[in-house]
Design a protein around this motif. Structure first.
Motif, short mmCIF file in Angstrom:
data_model
loop_
_atom_site.label_atom_id
_atom_site.label_comp_id
_atom_site.label_asym_id
_atom_site.label_seq_id
_atom_site.Cartn_x
_atom_site.Cartn_y
_atom_site.Cartn_z
N ARG A 54 -37.56 -45.35 17.16
CA ARG A 54 -38.35 -44.99 15.98
C ARG A 54 -38.24 -46.04 14.88
N THR A 55 -37.64 -47.18 15.19
CA THR A 55 -37.32 -48.13 14.12
C THR A 55 -38.35 -49.25 13.96
N LEU A 56 -39.21 -49.47 14.93
CA LEU A 56 -40.12 -50.64 14.96
C LEU A 56 -39.37 -51.91 15.32
N LEU A 57 -38.10 -51.79 15.70
CA LEU A 57 -37.28 -52.97 15.99
C LEU A 57 -36.84 -53.01 17.44
N TYR A 58 -37.12 -51.92 18.16
CA TYR A 58 -36.53 -51.73 19.50
C TYR A 58 -37.63 -51.82 20.55
N ASN A 59 -37.37 -52.67 21.55
CA ASN A 59 -38.33 -52.82 22.64
C ASN A 59 -38.08 -51.69 23.65
N ILE A 60 -39.02 -50.74 23.69
CA ILE A 60 -38.79 -49.53 24.51
C ILE A 60 -38.89 -49.83 26.01
N HIS A 61 -39.48 -50.95 26.37
CA HIS A 61 -39.60 -51.29 27.79
C HIS A 61 -38.34 -51.98 28.30
N ARG A 62 -37.82 -52.92 27.50
CA ARG A 62 -36.62 -53.66 27.89
C ARG A 62 -35.34 -52.90 27.52
N GLY A 63 -35.44 -51.99 26.56
CA GLY A 63 -34.26 -51.24 26.15
C GLY A 63 -33.30 -52.07 25.33
N ASP A 64 -33.83 -52.85 24.39
CA ASP A 64 -32.96 -53.66 23.53
C ASP A 64 -33.67 -53.94 22.21
N TRP A 65 -32.89 -54.25 21.18
CA TRP A 65 -33.49 -54.73 19.93
C TRP A 65 -34.31 -55.96 20.27
N ASP A 66 -35.42 -56.15 19.59
CA ASP A 66 -36.35 -57.22 19.96
C ASP A 66 -36.28 -58.37 18.94
N ASP A 67 -35.80 -59.52 19.41
CA ASP A 67 -35.57 -60.65 18.49
C ASP A 67 -36.84 -61.12 17.79
N GLU A 68 -37.97 -61.07 18.51
CA GLU A 68 -39.21 -61.53 17.89
C GLU A 68 -39.58 -60.62 16.71
N LEU A 69 -39.46 -59.30 16.91
CA LEU A 69 -39.80 -58.36 15.83
C LEU A 69 -38.78 -58.47 14.70
N LEU A 70 -37.52 -58.65 15.06
CA LEU A 70 -36.48 -58.82 14.02
C LEU A 70 -36.80 -60.05 13.18
N GLY A 71 -37.29 -61.10 13.85
CA GLY A 71 -37.65 -62.34 13.16
C GLY A 71 -38.79 -62.10 12.18
N ILE A 72 -39.82 -61.37 12.62
CA ILE A 72 -40.98 -61.13 11.75
C ILE A 72 -40.55 -60.34 10.51
N LEU A 73 -39.67 -59.36 10.71
CA LEU A 73 -39.26 -58.52 9.57
C LEU A 73 -38.05 -59.09 8.82
N GLY A 74 -37.45 -60.13 9.36
CA GLY A 74 -36.30 -60.76 8.69
C GLY A 74 -35.07 -59.87 8.68
N ILE A 75 -34.79 -59.24 9.82
CA ILE A 75 -33.63 -58.34 9.91
C ILE A 75 -32.54 -59.03 10.75
N PRO A 76 -31.34 -59.25 10.19
CA PRO A 76 -30.26 -59.84 11.00
C PRO A 76 -29.77 -58.86 12.07
N ARG A 77 -29.67 -59.35 13.30
CA ARG A 77 -29.26 -58.50 14.42
C ARG A 77 -27.87 -57.90 14.21
N SER A 78 -27.00 -58.67 13.49
CA SER A 78 -25.60 -58.24 13.35
C SER A 78 -25.47 -56.90 12.62
N MET A 79 -26.51 -56.49 11.88
CA MET A 79 -26.35 -55.23 11.15
C MET A 79 -26.82 -54.01 11.96
N LEU A 80 -27.31 -54.25 13.17
CA LEU A 80 -27.86 -53.14 13.96
C LEU A 80 -26.78 -52.47 14.83
N PRO A 81 -26.90 -51.16 15.02
CA PRO A 81 -25.93 -50.46 15.87
C PRO A 81 -26.15 -50.76 17.36
#
Ligand SMILES: Nc1ncnc2c1ncn2[C@@H]1O[C@H](COP(=O)(O)OP(=O)(O)O)[C@@H](O)[C@H]1O
Ligand SMILES: O=P(O)(O)OC[C@H](O)CO
Length: 492
Positions: free
Chosen positions: A188-215
């Motif tokens: 539900r976050t807009l940051l998670y790739n539901i097909h691969r089952g992982d946070w999505d670096d490309e989307l994190l890049g667009i929104l400027g969210i550092p991966r290190s802060m994600l659970p």
């Protein structure tokens, strides 16, 4: 001594609830506490993260007390929660850097519009199953990083943690040791790739969210850690996903609708993430044993809240029960339609500029017709979601399992069955959300063996079968669509 019960923590938008379940899946005690809603500006909705935690904790103590149990009697804890609500806190001190931004908060509407203008919506939809709408966490998180002094620098230095409400509760329950979430909340976050089952670096890049802060994203049923009292936390799921599980909707085509403040309909679509052609969302139903199952979702923003509006704002009735009695005193709405687009319209219209409207009134229209039109509006909105689901999935609905406060209305349930042309099944325990969280937690530790055993815990209270021919309902639905169309694009 064997541990005999499961404790479900149900952290909702307006209240925290804790429900204790026995091995038969019966709720034996409930604790509930409301907490303050903060509206600092029009369109903004916030919660105090510490009030969320304190209210949730006290309801757990209350429920255990009522059931005459102690922590040692609890085999596992399950967490379920209002989804999308966004929290950020300091890794070291545990202090939230800003209040929780609630899913209803619209402050990032312009940010979403800008992203749409950059033509990235199809990328987000393809990867996350969602739309670029302020509803979801991604742009709320970006807002915090951009607007709270020093937040972005701290986040980039690895000093901040992001979480939805489940992560926040888990981190507190485990004595600030476990920073994790489950795949449903991540979806539900807009940051998670539901097909691969992982946070999505490309989307994190667009929104400027550092991966290190994600659970860390884990199974919905599985041990996340232990509470400070030594109880395993065995399950986590967003509230609508937990309700789907609690209703035993385990195979493709099975669907549930929760009639609370809003209405949330989910249909299980199996191992396949079905892409909607009818403006529904694609979401993770749950992840168990590393395997994701998927669902289609439609959300209606105003459901039971329409009855509250008749009661509190129009003061037409004193209670929901009176609304039902009045509605039942007339044979139909007398041609009246009420479109509750108070906050725009959700699925399948997604029109933020629609506004509430009443149509088809005549000199003889009275408050009983208003009450009836209100209950019918809840059913019309839900029927449209079901229709989209059937078209998207290509599977006919066998029945609709229902829960939430407004399912107490027999009139609403019967009208829903007539509109859908399938049975509407009301369970004895309408706390499906808490039950789902308990089942997920219990499965993880072997308290329940498998889904068959859980299915046997479900007890039906009443089945509403269609009583009116489809030919009678078609013109009514056409009238509803005409009313919706005329309430659309009202504000600009
Ligand atoms: N008898 C009834 N008929 C119709 N609606 C009802 C009835 N009783 C409660 N409701 C509605 O149910 C909603 C509350 O349901 P609940 O599941 O507790 O909601 P939430 O979890 O969203 O706070 C309210 O909006 C209320 O108007
Ligand atoms: O807290 P509820 O029951 O209103 O549910 C909120 C939903 O999870 C929002 O997506």
């Amino acid at each position: 001594m064997p541990r005999t019960h499961i404790l479900a923590l149900d952290q909702g938008t307006t209240s925290s609830r804790a429900v204790v379940f026995d091995h038969e899946g019966h709720p034996v005690a409930v604790g509930q506490r409301e907490f303050p809603q903060q509206y600092p500006r029009p369109g903004w909705v916030e919660h105090d993260p510490l009030a969320i935690w304190a209210s949730q904790w006290s309801t757990a103590v209350e429920a255990l007390g009522k059931a005459d149990l102690v922590a040692e009697d609890v085999a596992a804890i399950g967490i379920t929660n209002q989804r999308e609500t966004t929290l950020v806190w300091e890794r070291d001190s545990g202090r939230p850097v800003y209040p929780a931004i609630v899913w209803q908060d619209r402050r990032t509407a312009d940010d979403c519009a800008r992203l749409k203008a950059d033509s990235v919506e199809s990328l987000f939809t393809a990867k996350t199953g969602l739309r670029l709408d302020p509803y979801f966490s991604g742009t709320k998180l970006r807002w915090i990083l951009d607007n709270v002094e020093g937040a972005r620098a701290k986040a980039e230095a690895g000093k901040l943690m992001f979480g939805t409400v489940d992560s926040w509760l888990l981190w507190r329950l485990t004595g600030r040791t476990v920073h994790a979430t489950d795949a449903t909340n991540a979806s539900r976050t807009l940051l998670y790739n539901i097909h691969r089952g992982d946070w999505d670096d490309e989307l994190l890049g667009i929104l400027g969210i550092p991966r290190s802060m994600l659970p860390e994203v884990k199974d919905s049923s599985g041990v996340f850690g232990e509470s400070m009292e030594g109880i395993p936390i065995g399950g986590i799921a967003g509230d609508q996903h937990a309700a789907l599980f609690g209703q035993g909707c385990f195979s493709p085509g099975m669907a549930k609708n929760t009639y609370g403040t809003g209405c949330f309909m989910l249909m299980h679509t199996g191992d396949e993430a079905v892409t909607s052609r009818n403006n529904l969302l694609t979401t993770v139903a749950w992840q168990i044993g590393g395997k994701r199952e998927y669902a289609l979702e439609g959300s209606v923003f105003i459901g039971g809240a329409l009855i509250q509006w008749l009661r509190d704002e129009l003061q037409l009735v004193r209670s929901a029960e009176e609304c039902n009695q009045l509605a039942a005193s007339v044979p139909d709405s007398g041609g009246m339609y009420l479109v509750p687009a108070f906050a725009g319209l959700g699925a399948p219209y997604w029109d933020p500029y629609a506004r509430g409207a009443a149509f088809g009134m005549s000199r003889g229209t009275n408050r009983a017709h208003f009450c009836r039109a209100a209950l019918e509006a809840i059913a019309y909105q839900s029927a449209e979601l079901a229709e989209c689901m059937v078209r998207d999935s290509g599977i006919d609905l066998k029945d609709l399992r229902v829960d939430g406060g407004a399912v107490r209305s027999d009139l609403l349930m019967q009208f829903q069955a007539d509109l859908l042309g399938v049975d509407v099944v009301r369970p004895k325990d309408i706390e499906s959300t808490a039950a789902g969280a308990a089942f997920l937690a219990g499965l993880a530790i072997g308290f329940w063996k498998d889904r068959d055993e859980i299915q046997r815990c479900r007890e039906v209270e009443r089945v509403f079968s269609p009583q009116r021919p489809g030919s009678e309902m078609v013109p009514l639905l056409a009238g509803w669509r005409k009313a919706v169309e005329r309430s659309g694009a009202w504000e600009s």
